[in-house]
Design an enzyme around this catalytic site. Structure first.
Site, PDB file in Angstrom:
ATOM      1  N   ASP A  36       7.894  56.378  60.719  1.00 57.28           N
ATOM      2  CA  ASP A  36       8.320  57.766  60.885  1.00 57.28           C
ATOM      3  C   ASP A  36       9.399  57.917  61.967  1.00 57.28           C
ATOM      4  OD1 ASP A  36       8.415  60.615  61.385  1.00 57.28           O
ATOM      5  OD2 ASP A  36       6.446  60.768  60.459  1.00 57.28           O
ATOM      6  N   THR A  72       9.171  65.689  58.267  1.00 56.46           N
ATOM      7  CA  THR A  72       8.303  64.607  57.797  1.00 56.46           C
ATOM      8  C   THR A  72       7.701  64.825  56.406  1.00 56.46           C
ATOM      9  OG1 THR A  72       7.770  64.032  60.054  1.00 56.46           O
ATOM     10  CG2 THR A  72       6.227  63.274  58.368  1.00 56.46           C
ATOM     11  N   ASP A 191       8.579  58.075  65.776  1.00 55.31           N
ATOM     12  CA  ASP A 191       8.760  59.533  65.801  1.00 55.31           C
ATOM     13  C   ASP A 191       8.129  60.183  67.043  1.00 55.31           C
ATOM     14  OD1 ASP A 191       9.521  62.061  64.203  1.00 55.31           O
ATOM     15  OD2 ASP A 191       7.413  62.418  64.672  1.00 55.31           O
ATOM     16  N   HIS A 195      10.284  62.180  69.947  1.00 59.38           N
ATOM     17  CA  HIS A 195      10.148  63.594  70.322  1.00 59.38           C
ATOM     18  C   HIS A 195       9.949  63.739  71.832  1.00 59.38           C
ATOM     19  CE1 HIS A 195      10.040  65.664  66.483  1.00 59.38           C
ATOM     20  NE2 HIS A 195       9.146  64.835  65.995  1.00 59.38           N
ATOM     21  N   ASP A 238      11.583  58.669  57.101  1.00 58.15           N
ATOM     22  CA  ASP A 238      11.759  60.008  56.545  1.00 58.15           C
ATOM     23  C   ASP A 238      12.984  60.732  57.096  1.00 58.15           C
ATOM     24  OD1 ASP A 238      10.490  59.957  59.000  1.00 58.15           O
ATOM     25  OD2 ASP A 238       9.004  61.491  58.526  1.00 58.15           O
ATOM     26  N   HIS A 239      13.348  60.418  58.344  1.00 62.32           N
ATOM     27  CA  HIS A 239      14.454  61.134  59.001  1.00 62.32           C
ATOM     28  C   HIS A 239      14.804  60.421  60.288  1.00 62.32           C
ATOM     29  CE1 HIS A 239      11.367  62.407  61.772  1.00 62.32           C
ATOM     30  NE2 HIS A 239      10.635  62.808  60.738  1.00 62.32           N
ATOM     31  N   HIS A 339      14.195  66.834  64.957  1.00 67.12           N
ATOM     32  CA  HIS A 339      14.850  66.599  63.668  1.00 67.12           C
ATOM     33  C   HIS A 339      14.495  67.770  62.796  1.00 67.12           C
ATOM     34  CE1 HIS A 339      10.871  65.516  62.097  1.00 67.12           C
ATOM     35  NE2 HIS A 339      10.690  64.967  63.287  1.00 67.12           N
TER      36      HIS A 339
HETATM   37 ZN   LIG Z   1       8.692  62.318  60.444  1.00 62.69          ZN
END
Ligand SMILES: [Zn+2]
Ligand SMILES: *[C@@H]1O[C@H](CO)[C@@H](O)[C@H](O)[C@H]1NC(C)=O
Ligand SMILES: *[C@@H]1O[C@H](CO)[C@@H](O)[C@H](O)[C@H]1NC(C)=O
Ligand SMILES: *[C@@H]1O[C@H](CO)[C@@H](O)[C@H](O)[C@H]1NC(C)=O
Ligand SMILES: *[C@@H]1O[C@H](CO)[C@@H](O)[C@H](O)[C@H]1NC(C)=O
Ligand SMILES: *[C@@H]1O[C@H](CO)[C@@H](O)[C@H](O)[C@H]1NC(C)=O
Ligand SMILES: *[C@@H]1O[C@H](CO)[C@@H](O)[C@H](O)[C@H]1NC(C)=O
Ligand SMILES: *[C@@H]1O[C@H](CO)[C@@H](O)[C@H](O)[C@H]1NC(C)=O
Ligand SMILES: *[C@@H]1O[C@H](CO)[C@@H](O)[C@H](O)[C@H]1NC(C)=O
Length: 477
Positions: A36, A72, A191, A195, A238-239, A339
């Site tokens: 992620d 996500t 992820d 963050h 995912d990103h 994101h």
């Molecule tokens: Zn994600």
């Protein structure tokens, strides 16, 4: 005489069988892994030897355009349906459906209502309907009952379950008596740390190194289980992630009356549901509020986002510029990395690598759309895709045998398999080949012995037990 002819044909059959067996891999297998929030350029931030190993012996796509919004749940659902958010219905991590009069929220894991997921049919269902089995280790949505079914094997979501435990389950399912042909593996990092720290933080280096170590662990376990060279491994995300700052905050309370709207989804794409009769007021107040906030009426949302035709998309959408943060006021949570922004922004893009018998080696492709992964997966699994927004044609150059409709296994002649594989200087391949050839030879030798016995006795042959069933009808014929 007829009996002797039968034995000769038996021998030939055994010989053919043994050759086929030794050269043809069994059921095509696919393992899809998502780390992620792994931004495409994290690969170059610190040494990532395991990612680079996969890249050198497999394929790499430099820029993957994921879907809007770059969150996500919407993107994980796209990876396994090939649909844009407006088509698969998971339009955000936090949603309200006015038709169902129900909410969906990642914050309290209020995501188990099937109705939110059933606008699409995820790949594990299609795979199982085709008679195969699938296994999922924490992939978003795989512990939700969708169209009345779960993946054949799955783990109820629990973020405390270690990466090693998830890998162990995947390996167990791929090597069980009735092995899965499709595995889905999910890991929350990088992820969470992205963050917390912000992607520009030098502390992200060790976080990325840790992900590379985990990939190394996965590869070691796949090798140990003799899966590494027979399985098609796809590693993606995912990103991406972008750096935010307390100097780039847009406070809705400065422009809007709290009582005039409900905030359904937050930063960086605010989904705003005005209260009855308050639409114009809310829209006017926000439209020119901040230079780094673009405000759309639902029908004005740009077509390129494919983010309009769904009742879960709210009447007003306010999209922040990259790196800007939307809060109601400063008591809302603020994170240094985020994101969700425009999917045209490079920083929102994930990485993409793949390795396995179906893929070319040491091949780099410039760009792809994440919607194209789904038809690629269906092709690899030899199942018929349901309607989607991708195209196999866009990604077939990743395949070692790029013929669109046929399986990579039936297409490449056996000799090609032999000549391509040893280039990857690893041990499992010759080993598997050796087992195939030896087994084949043993079968041939066993038949030879029986044949000679038969000639000597030239009577009704005394067959070993294990052949009784096969030979009976032939002897009668
Ligand atoms: Zn994600
Ligand atoms: C929607 O659900 C809420 C409770 O969650 C309820 O109070 C409300 O009356 C419902 N609205 C409609 C139109 O059914
Ligand atoms: C989640 O996993 C952890 C670690 O395996 C375990 O201790 C915990 O009981 C699990 N929680 C639930 C709700 O199953
Ligand atoms: C924010 O808005 C200002 C003023 O229009 C503009 O110069 C700047 O580029 C914007 N920031 C981003 C990240 O787009
Ligand atoms: C900030 O917004 C929240 C949610 O609307 C509200 O409960 C809180 O009172 C606000 N805080 C301030 C200081 O206005
Ligand atoms: C992969 O390609 C690069 C550049 O084209 C080359 O330097 C490298 O040796 C190749 N690696 C393998 C394993 O073929
Ligand atoms: C991505 O999709 C768009 C729209 O269908 C298409 O124009 C574009 O060529 C695709 N990009 C790639 C790299 O295939
Ligand atoms: C692909 O599936 C078809 C049936 O849908 C089957 O006839 C064919 O043998 C399969 N190919 C492989 C390589 O498994
Ligand atoms: C995406 O695919 C769905 C399902 O086939 C279709 O209804 C929709 O029109 C497609 N969207 C676009 C933009 O082609």
């Amino acid at each position: 005489m007829t009996s002797n002819l039968l034995w000769v044909s038996f021998l030939l059959a055994a010989l053919t069988l043994s050759i086929t067996f030794s050269l043809q891999p069994d059921q095509p297998k696919v393992l899809l892994v998502s780390f992620d929030g792994f931004r495409w350029d994290y690969l170059y931030r610190v040494p990532t030897p395991h990612f680079h190993h996969v890249k050198e012996y497999g394929v790499h796509v430099k820029q993957v355009t994921n879907i809007f919004i770059t969150k996500t749940y919407p993107n994980h659902y796209t990876l396994i349906t090939g649909l844009f958010a407006e088509n698969h219905g998971i339009v955000a991590n936090d949603m309200f459906d006015p038709v169902l009069n129900k909410s969906f929220s990642l914050d309290n894991m209020n995501i188990y209502d099937s109705e939110f997921w059933e606008e699409a049919t995820p790949i594990w269902i299609t795979n199982q309907r085709a008679g195969h089995t699938s296994g999922a280790a924490m992939w978003p949505g795989t512990d939700v009952k969708i169209h009345k079914s779960f993946p054949t094997y799955y783990m109820p979501y629990n973020e405390s379950v270690s990466f090693e435990e998830r890998v162990a389950k995947i390996i167990e399912w791929f090597t069980s008596k009735e092995p899965i042909n499709l595995g889905l593996l999910y890991w929350e990092e990088p992820d969470d740390m992205g963050h917390l720290l912000g992607p520009d933080s030098p502390l992200m280096g060790p976080v990325i190194s840790d992900i590379d170590q985990r990939l190394g662990y996965l590869i070691r376990m796949l090798k140990k289980a003799k899966l590494w060279n027979v399985l098609n491994l796809i590693i993606t995300s995912d990103h991406g992630m972008t750096q935010c700052s307390e100097e780039r905050i847009i406070e809705l309370d400065q422009y809007l009356d709290k009582d005039h709207y409900t905030l359904i989804d937050k930063s960086p794409v605010a989904a705003i549901l005005p209260k009855e009769g308050r639409f114009d007021e809310v829209y006017e107040a926000l439209a020119h509020a901040h230079p780094n906030l673009t405000v759309y009426k639902k029908e004005e949302i740009p077509d390129r986002w494919h983010y309009k035709h769904n009742s879960r998309i709210q009447p007003i959408l306010a999209v922040a510029d990259e790196g800007w943060y939307i809060l109601r006021n400063k008591s809302d949570d603020f994170l240094l990395g985020n994101h969700g922004y425009d999917n045209a922004l490079a920083e929102m893009h994930p990485m993409f690598l793949a390795h396995g018998p179906a893929f070319r080696k040491n091949f780099t492709k410039e760009a792809m759309n994440s919607t194209d992964l789904y038809p690629l997966l269906c092709h690899l699994l030899n199942i018929t895709a349901v309607p989607h927004n991708g195209s196999l044609r866009n990604v077939q150059d990743l395949l070692s045998s790029p013929t669109p409709r046929a399986s990579p296994y039936t297409q490449s002649p056996p000799l090609l398999h032999g000549s391509v594989k040893p280039r990857e200087n690893e041990q499992e391949e010759p080993y598997a080949y050796f087992i195939g050839v030896s087994l084949g030879s043993i079968i041939v030798i066993v038949f030879l012995i029986i044949f000679i016995k038969h000639l000597i006795r030239s009577q009704i042959p005394a067959l070993p037990d294990f052949q009784a069933e096969i030979s009976q009808p032939l002897l009668q014929a």
